[in-house]
Design an enzyme around this catalytic site. Structure first.
Site, PDB file in Angstrom:
ATOM      1  N   GLU A  34       9.286   8.248   8.488  1.00  0.00           N
ATOM      2  CA  GLU A  34       8.687   7.753   9.723  1.00  0.00           C
ATOM      3  C   GLU A  34       8.036   8.926  10.447  1.00  0.00           C
ATOM      4  O   GLU A  34       8.700   9.920  10.740  1.00  0.00           O
ATOM      5  CB  GLU A  34       9.730   7.096  10.626  1.00  0.00           C
ATOM      6  CG  GLU A  34       9.215   6.671  11.992  1.00  0.00           C
ATOM      7  CD  GLU A  34       7.966   5.799  11.901  1.00  0.00           C
ATOM      8  OE1 GLU A  34       6.932   6.195  12.482  1.00  0.00           O
ATOM      9  OE2 GLU A  34       8.022   4.742  11.237  1.00  0.00           O
ATOM     10  N   GLY A  39      10.555   1.619  14.377  1.00  0.00           N
ATOM     11  CA  GLY A  39      10.380   0.220  14.739  1.00  0.00           C
ATOM     12  C   GLY A  39       8.976  -0.300  14.593  1.00  0.00           C
ATOM     13  O   GLY A  39       8.756  -1.508  14.646  1.00  0.00           O
ATOM     14  N   GLY A  40       8.005   0.593  14.440  1.00  0.00           N
ATOM     15  CA  GLY A  40       6.638   0.155  14.205  1.00  0.00           C
ATOM     16  C   GLY A  40       5.997  -0.513  15.410  1.00  0.00           C
ATOM     17  O   GLY A  40       6.451  -0.401  16.553  1.00  0.00           O
ATOM     18  N   THR A  41       4.928  -1.251  15.150  1.00  0.00           N
ATOM     19  CA  THR A  41       4.129  -1.866  16.207  1.00  0.00           C
ATOM     20  C   THR A  41       4.942  -2.835  17.046  1.00  0.00           C
ATOM     21  O   THR A  41       4.895  -2.802  18.276  1.00  0.00           O
ATOM     22  CB  THR A  41       2.921  -2.601  15.590  1.00  0.00           C
ATOM     23  OG1 THR A  41       2.080  -1.656  14.923  1.00  0.00           O
ATOM     24  CG2 THR A  41       2.117  -3.312  16.672  1.00  0.00           C
ATOM     25  N   CYS A  42       5.697  -3.716  16.416  1.00  0.00           N
ATOM     26  CA  CYS A  42       6.410  -4.768  17.147  1.00  0.00           C
ATOM     27  C   CYS A  42       7.305  -4.192  18.230  1.00  0.00           C
ATOM     28  O   CYS A  42       7.292  -4.639  19.371  1.00  0.00           O
ATOM     29  CB  CYS A  42       7.231  -5.611  16.172  1.00  0.00           C
ATOM     30  SG  CYS A  42       8.213  -6.891  16.979  1.00  0.00           S
ATOM     31  N   HIS A 441      15.912 -35.945  23.833  1.00  0.00           N
ATOM     32  CA  HIS A 441      15.179 -36.192  25.073  1.00  0.00           C
ATOM     33  C   HIS A 441      15.912 -35.508  26.221  1.00  0.00           C
ATOM     34  O   HIS A 441      17.144 -35.547  26.269  1.00  0.00           O
ATOM     35  CB  HIS A 441      15.100 -37.698  25.355  1.00  0.00           C
ATOM     36  CG  HIS A 441      14.519 -38.019  26.692  1.00  0.00           C
ATOM     37  ND1 HIS A 441      13.164 -38.008  26.937  1.00  0.00           N
ATOM     38  CD2 HIS A 441      15.126 -38.328  27.870  1.00  0.00           C
ATOM     39  CE1 HIS A 441      12.951 -38.317  28.203  1.00  0.00           C
ATOM     40  NE2 HIS A 441      14.129 -38.520  28.788  1.00  0.00           N
TER      41      HIS A 441
END
Length: 459
Positions: A34, A39-42, A441
């Site tokens: 890394e 964690g990257g983009t998200c 409902h």
């Protein structure tokens, strides 16, 4: 130093860490590389921070509407952007820390921090470390694109990443790009209190959607005070005082918009240009996306590409599904394929849009004989009760096979309610199966069987 592993995973976005987990659980030694934030983009500039901001913006909106619900608030609603940002940073930071802790504590996984570059088809270099493996998985994600528009070099535009660093409120935010990312930021900053103008080159917003969806979203935004400028064929920028002049050259309205900040939301590009992929022989397309087959294998045996960098999906859920496909093929003997998944996504304006399968325009182009049903949210009890009656829901099916072809739910809970349709499609069940189900409902979902009982020919 040179070290050999059974597998190398480049990138810690949504596909990388769970894949490392599966591989190490299978007894393999794994190197995970890394170069920036875990964690990257998200986790860092995508879903988690932006949806945290969307939540704050919704609270501000509902506070201003409190009197409609018989709730009395003393004094005007004020948004403290520093505290909004601090909350966003805390939520994103916890996720990032959890990903890093998981990887560093994973038995059989060695974490390397630095920039990975290929030296050959089985070797990468990270700083002074030379890593080799018979399997390499590329999960490097993407970043916001900054187009070479006239004058862009004379201003300091924001992107979907850098706008997250703001802790003050723009006086007038000009959003260039009327699609998913741009519209989310447009609505949230309008709710925070900014004047907002959206500038879109095309004749309508989010052109990949059906016209009625585009119109419905435009109506939601304009009712909240967002200005929409369409058919902006000649976008250019120039400094103006302490702000920016955005020339739009639209077919109607003033030819120029004066803003304090400009957000460029005109697409993304893959993080593949500095990996030295050519040294490994990995083929990319003209836009830089790594070319993969239906099982996410690249042009080089032993190298796979997952997530945003392969051009086969641009969402967290598709990246995670890439992991599932690769793990199933390598570890489980289960020949899963990218083309098995059904397109599904959400647009997080409020109320949100949930989408699955084909648009009606795509169905028409396919030549199928189809049936469709539509109901406005004004006729959905749950939406009326909540005072959120904008939007509609629609579903389209094949008249001959009874296959569900696609659906759109623009309204409260649309991002959740759409999953009833998605699950039915994934099960390859005919639409009467969903029509005959008894939904709870009051919910938005309960009207899906009603829609299926009111189908008419798609014209």
């Amino acid at each position: 130093m040179s070290t050999r592993f059974d597998a190398i995973v480049i990138g810690s976005g949504q596909a990388g860490p769970p894949l490392a987990g599966r591989l190490t659980a299978a007894g393999m030694s794994v190197a995970l590389v890394e170069r920036h934030r875990f964690g990257g983009t998200c986790v860092n500039t995508g879903c988690i921070p932006t949806k945290t901001l969307v939540a704050s913006a919704r609270v501000a909106r509902m506070a201003r509407r409190a009197a409609e619900y018989g709730v009395v608030l003393d004094g005007p609603v004020r948004v403290d952007m520093a505290r909004v940002k601090a909350r966003k940073d805390a939520v994103s930071g916890r996720s990032r820390t959890n990903v890093e802790r998981w990887l560093r504590g994973m038995t059989g996984c060695t974490v390397f921090q630095g920039h990975a570059r290929f030296e050959s088809a089985d070797t990468i270099r990270v700083g002074d470390d030379r890593l080799t493996a018979g399997r390499i998985f590329i999960n490097v994600g993407g970043r916001a694109a900054v187009p070479d528009l006239p004058g862009v070099d004379r201003i300091r535009p924001l992107t979907s990443g850098t706008i997250l660093d703001l802790d003050t409120l723009p006086r007038h935010l000009v959003v260039v790009g009327g699609s998913y990312i741009g519209l989310e930021f447009a609505q949230m900053y309008r709710r925070f209190g900014s004047e907002v103008t959206v500038v879109e080159r095309g004749p309508r917003l989010i052109p990949r959607e059906d016209p009625d969806v585009s119109d419905g979203i435009r109506d939601i935004l304009e009712r909240e005070g967002v200005s929409i400028r369409l058919s902006a064929e000649c976008i250019r920028f120039a400094p103006q005082g302490d702000g920016v002049a955005v020339a739009v050259d639209c077919t109607a309205g003033a030819p120029e918009v004066a803003g304090s900040h400009v957000l460029l939301a005109v697409g993304r590009r893959p993080n593949t240009d500095d990996l030295a992929l050519d040294r490994a022989g990995v083929v990319t397309d003209a836009r830089g996306y790594i070319t993969v087959d239906d099982q996410l294998r690249t042009s080089v045996p032993g190298i796979w590409a997952l997530g945003d960098c392969n051009g086969r999906g641009a969402f967290t859920h598709t990246a995670y599904n890439d992991f599932e496909i690769v793990a199933a093929n390598i570890l489980d003997g289960d020949p899963r394929r990218v083309t098995d998944r059904i397109p599904a996504y959400a647009l997080y304006v409020d109320p949100p849009l949930g989408r699955v399968g084909l648009t009606n325009e795509e169905v028409r182009r396919s030549g199928r004989r189809a049936l469709t049903g539509m109901r406005p949210m004004t006729r959905v009890g749950r939406a009326v009760e909540k005072g959120e009656e904008q939007g509609f829901m629609k579903i389209t099916v094949d008249a001959d096979t009874q296959e569900i072809l696609g659906a759109a739910i623009l309204g409260p809970g649309g991002d959740e309610a759409i999953h009833a349709v998605l699950a039915t499609m994934q099960a390859k069940a005919p639409y009467p199966t969903l029509q005959r189900s008894v939904h709870i409902h009051p919910t938005v979902s309960e009207l899906i069987p009603t829609l299926l009982g009111e189908l008419r020919p798609l014209t």
